[in-house]
Enzyme design. Structure first.
Site, PDB file in Angstrom:
ATOM      1  N   GLU A  96       0.834  -1.264  -0.035  1.00  0.00           N
ATOM      2  CA  GLU A  96       0.065   0.097   0.069  1.00  0.00           C
ATOM      3  C   GLU A  96       0.906   1.362  -0.057  1.00  0.00           C
ATOM      4  O   GLU A  96       0.316   2.312   0.343  1.00  0.00           O
ATOM      5  CB  GLU A  96      -0.998  -0.049   1.077  1.00  0.00           C
ATOM      6  CG  GLU A  96      -1.781  -1.266   1.359  1.00  0.00           C
ATOM      7  CD  GLU A  96      -3.264  -0.801   0.417  1.00  0.00           C
ATOM      8  OE1 GLU A  96      -3.853   0.245   0.445  1.00  0.00           O
ATOM      9  OE2 GLU A  96      -3.645  -1.754  -0.196  1.00  0.00           O
ATOM     10  N   HIS A 132      -4.106   2.111   7.303  1.00  0.00           N
ATOM     11  CA  HIS A 132      -2.776   2.408   7.180  1.00  0.00           C
ATOM     12  C   HIS A 132      -2.299   2.928   8.357  1.00  0.00           C
ATOM     13  O   HIS A 132      -2.733   3.303   9.372  1.00  0.00           O
ATOM     14  CB  HIS A 132      -2.618   3.335   5.881  1.00  0.00           C
ATOM     15  CG  HIS A 132      -3.299   2.818   4.662  1.00  0.00           C
ATOM     16  ND1 HIS A 132      -3.994   3.510   3.871  1.00  0.00           N
ATOM     17  CD2 HIS A 132      -2.949   1.725   3.942  1.00  0.00           C
ATOM     18  CE1 HIS A 132      -4.182   2.903   2.684  1.00  0.00           C
ATOM     19  NE2 HIS A 132      -3.670   1.703   2.855  1.00  0.00           N
ATOM     20  N   CYS A 188      -2.770  11.441   3.405  1.00  0.00           N
ATOM     21  CA  CYS A 188      -3.184  10.609   2.226  1.00  0.00           C
ATOM     22  C   CYS A 188      -2.937  11.231   1.083  1.00  0.00           C
ATOM     23  O   CYS A 188      -2.560  10.799  -0.051  1.00  0.00           O
ATOM     24  CB  CYS A 188      -4.778  10.330   2.421  1.00  0.00           C
ATOM     25  SG  CYS A 188      -4.911   9.068   3.810  1.00  0.00           S
TER      26      CYS A 188
END
Length: 417
Positions: free
Chosen positions: A163, A231, A348
């Site tokens: 990721e 995350h 993000c």
């Protein structure tokens, strides 16, 4: 002589930005499923955040929206009018706006060949994200095409989920100094998937030619994943010598601190205790999904979502932190509400790349004049609102394609069309 600085590459929010609730484990995304979205406002909020960092004297870049709707995804999944709506929505997703998931980046001081290495994330856990990496790599190949200074790899094979930078931290005395890179992974358990696989992290470290003595692999707290920290950057963020983290971020919290300090003795930990800010409140406000930045003055600033200021517990803790005269000297709220509603805060929206700006394709670097031109294109061509029923309609598809085409034309990046 090359001058290495940290450049934040933010994702421009794409014209198909919508709330389809595709991200299992992302509480904000699921809770806003079916709401109307506002792509124009979302993209302008993102440009505003970039402008703010430029105004603080920081280098700023950007990455572009990917082609949507993704005709290749629709074709390969044989999506038609009878298909599951989630599959249709996946091909329309604007999730590439969250460039923290675009790639993992190891700066030149850390790598065996002295180049900056970038590996796009395979994002295989979620259908709407697994389609991204090849188009992302096409941008990285152009932006970082100077092979004297950069190496851009293919994604890790999909046997292991990766990721990107959202599960990666780097500690150093300065961005241009040799660093210690920390990869945070999850173990499959609980009701939500652990998206970052340990073997994917180890593969990236090998691809980048990192010194094994200066690499750490640390397990994320499974209870944090269960609570919605899909995350690591939802519960921790690092910058230079500072780790800003929640008390419940890692499976073995003290063991994580000890391991990092053994490799990087200058570590300063700023830990937010659960008694002050619960894990649930940290995830709701995205206190840790913040940009921890070193300003030209040498002081550190934490760029947080406006939602942090609206939480009594979070803002009280931030004020107390500033009063304590610790390493973080400024807390700066920004409005990224459209992104937050889909589960992405300031961190993000950016990919950190330590490089000499002169070695980067200038079309991907932002200045005030270019920001103004971007805002003009967005204001004229991005849809003002998208309702769930609009997804799949041909008029909206034409509008979205046209908007992206106008952006590529303005930036002279038609080769990405």
């Amino acid at each position: 002589m090359s001058k290495l600085v940290e450049i934040n590459f933010d994702g421009i929010v794409g014209p198909s930005h919508n709330y389809a609730g595709l991200s299992l484990g992302n509480i904000a995304s699921v809770s806003h499923k079916g709401d109307p979205s506002y792509p124009r406002a979302a993209a302008l909020q993102g440009i505003g955040k970039m402008r703010g960092n430029m105004g603080r004297g920081l280098a700023q870049g950007f990455l572009l929206p990917l082609p949507r709707p993704n005709e290749e995804t629709l074709r390969r999944l044989a999506v038609d009018a009878t298909a599951n709506r989630a599959l249709l929505a996946a091909a329309w997703s604007a999730s590439s706006m969250w460039t923290a998931n675009a790639a993992t980046v190891s700066p030149a001081p850390d790598t065996a060949d002295g180049r900056c290495h970038l590996t796009p994330a395979n994002l295989v856990t979620m259908v709407h994200r697994a389609q991204e990496w090849r188009d992302t790599k096409a941008q990285l190949d152009i932006a970082f095409g100077d092979s004297k200074h950069f190496a851009v790899h293919d994604a890790v094979p999909p046997s292991f989920g990766d990721e990107g930078a959202a599960n990666h931290m780097r500690f150093c005395e300065g961005h241009d100094a040799k660093g210690v890179e920390v990869f945070v992974y999850g173990r499959p358990s609980g009701k939500f998937p652990a998206r970052q696989h340990e073997q994917a992290s180890r593969a990236v470290a090998r691809l980048h030619g990192l010194d094994p003595e200066r690499c750490l692999f640390i397990e994320q707290n499974p209870l944090a994943i269960e609570a919605g920290a899909f995350h690591n950057d939802v519960v921790s963020v690092a910058n230079e010598r500072v780790l800003f983290t929640h008390e419940e971020a890692f499976a073995d919290q003290q063991g994580a601190y000890d391991a990092i300090r053994d490799a990087f003795p200058a570590l300063e930990v700023v830990e937010v205790p659960s008694s002050a800010v619960s894990l649930a409140e940290a995830i709701k406000t995205y206190l840790f999904n913040a940009q921890l930045l070193t300003l030209p003055s040498g002081e550190m600033a934490l760029v947080v979502p406006e939602e942090c200021r609206e939480s009594a517990a979070v803002w009280s803790w931030c004020e107390g932190m500033l009063a304590s005269n610790g390493p973080i000297r400024h807390v700066i709220p920004v409005d990224v509400r459209q992104s937050m509603a889909n589960g992405g805060g300031p961190a993000c929206l950016r990919l950190r790349v330590v490089a000499d700006p002169a070695t980067v394709d200038p079309r991907f670097l932002l200045d005030d004049a270019k920001a103004e031109r971007l805002e003009d294109v967005i204001a004229e061509h991005w849809p003002e609102q998208i309702d769930p029923s609009d997804i799949g309609s041909e008029p909206l598809a034409r509008s979205v394609r046209n908007a992206r085409s106008k952006l590529l034309e303005m930036l002279d990046l038609r080769e990405l069309g």
